[in-house]
Design a protein around this motif. Structure first.
Motif, short mmCIF file in Angstrom:
data_model
loop_
_atom_site.label_atom_id
_atom_site.label_comp_id
_atom_site.label_asym_id
_atom_site.label_seq_id
_atom_site.Cartn_x
_atom_site.Cartn_y
_atom_site.Cartn_z
N ARG A 118 0.69 1.31 -9.01
CA ARG A 118 0.64 0.45 -7.82
C ARG A 118 0.64 -1.03 -8.22
O ARG A 118 1.34 -1.83 -7.60
CB ARG A 118 -0.62 0.75 -7.00
N THR A 136 6.83 1.79 -2.72
CA THR A 136 6.09 2.40 -1.62
C THR A 136 5.94 1.52 -0.38
O THR A 136 5.62 2.02 0.69
CB THR A 136 4.67 2.81 -2.09
N ASN A 137 6.15 0.20 -0.56
CA ASN A 137 5.91 -0.71 0.57
C ASN A 137 6.84 -1.92 0.43
O ASN A 137 6.37 -3.05 0.34
CB ASN A 137 4.42 -1.11 0.54
N HIS A 195 -0.16 7.88 2.12
CA HIS A 195 0.50 6.75 2.79
C HIS A 195 -0.56 5.73 3.27
O HIS A 195 -1.70 6.09 3.57
CB HIS A 195 1.32 7.28 3.98
#
Ligand code: AP5
Length: 209
Positions: A118, A136-137, A195
């Motif tokens: 992350r 992821t984002n 999520h």
């Protein structure tokens, strides 16, 4: 509500703090963001803090305590706040105990290898502090902040080597704070995998308890 987000680097404290702050109508106060702006502006505090941050170490308590308690006295924090990245040591927690009554501490936890993934994939906005992840984002347009249009950057302390040093610092100095808040009956452990919205719902559920 006065809430602390506790958890290792990359667990999602900032991401979740923003959502919670919007929902509750209170400010999101991130000591990491405040320090990064001080570093960028090359203030006295920023110059003193930079070498610790770049090495994945904690900025000395006296500097961070003064900076944070001053921020908590601002008018917008009277109705509550989501505190992200503070406290990180027992002296910081004790100083906060004297300054404010905390309602809940959300303790995010995640597998260490996921923390590394992350953090090393994170891109941030140096202007408005929005946080993205390359996989992821992601932002709508690569390298550009959705919220303010500024060019995104990677944090100096998001290299794998420094991320691992930050995780060690967390394990040694900050993780023990969970016991401090568990003893007060206000610690809420939340699994940070899944999520972003799923984790947000888990946090809301934990805060209802
Ligand atoms: P700080 O900025 O507080 O860094 P940190 O605690 O190491 O936390 P991070 O910002 O790295 O991670 P986060 O948990 O907020 O995760 P995020 O939401 O961004 O502090 C930096 C430095 O400043 C410290 O090392 C220290 O030197 C100094 N400092 C700060 N406070 C201090 C204090 N009190 N005392 C002393 N020194 C202090 O998410 C991470 C990534 O994952 C993002 O890319 C995000 O998009 C993505 N993501 C988030 N949630 C999910 C999800 N559910 N699924 C997939 N991806 C996700």
């Amino acid at each position: 509500m006065r809430i602390i987000m506790l958890g290792p680097p990359g667990a999602g404290k900032g991401t979740q703090a923003v959502k919670l702050a919007e929902r509750l109508g209170v400010p999101h106060i991130s000591t990491g963001d405040i320090l990064r702006h001080e570093v960028a502006k090359k203030t006295k505090l920023g110059q003193a803090a930079h070498k610790y941050m770049a090495a994945g170490k904690l900025v000395p308590d006296d500097l961070v305590i003064e900076m944070t308690l001053k921020r908590l006295k601002a008018p917008d924090a009277r109705k509550g706040f989501i505190l992200d990245g503070y406290p990180r040591t027992l002296p910081q927690a004790q100083a906060l105990d004297k300054a404010a009554k905390i309602d809940a501490v959300v303790n995010l936890f995640l597998d260490p290898e996921d923390l590394v993934k992350r953090s090393t994939g994170r891109w941030v906005c140096p202007n408005c502090d929005a946080v993205y992840h390359v996989l992821t984002n992601p932002p709508a347009k690569r390298g550009v902040c959705d919220k303010c249009g500024s060019a995104l950057v990677q944090r100096e302390d998001d290299t794998e080597k420094v991320v691992r040093a930050r995780i060690r610092t967390y394990d040694d100095l900050t993780e023990p704070l969970a016991a401090h808040y568990r003893a007060k009956g206000i610690l809420r452990d939340v699994y940070a995998s899944g999520h972003i919205e799923e984790v947000h719902q888990r946090i809301l559920e934990a805060l209802r308890k």
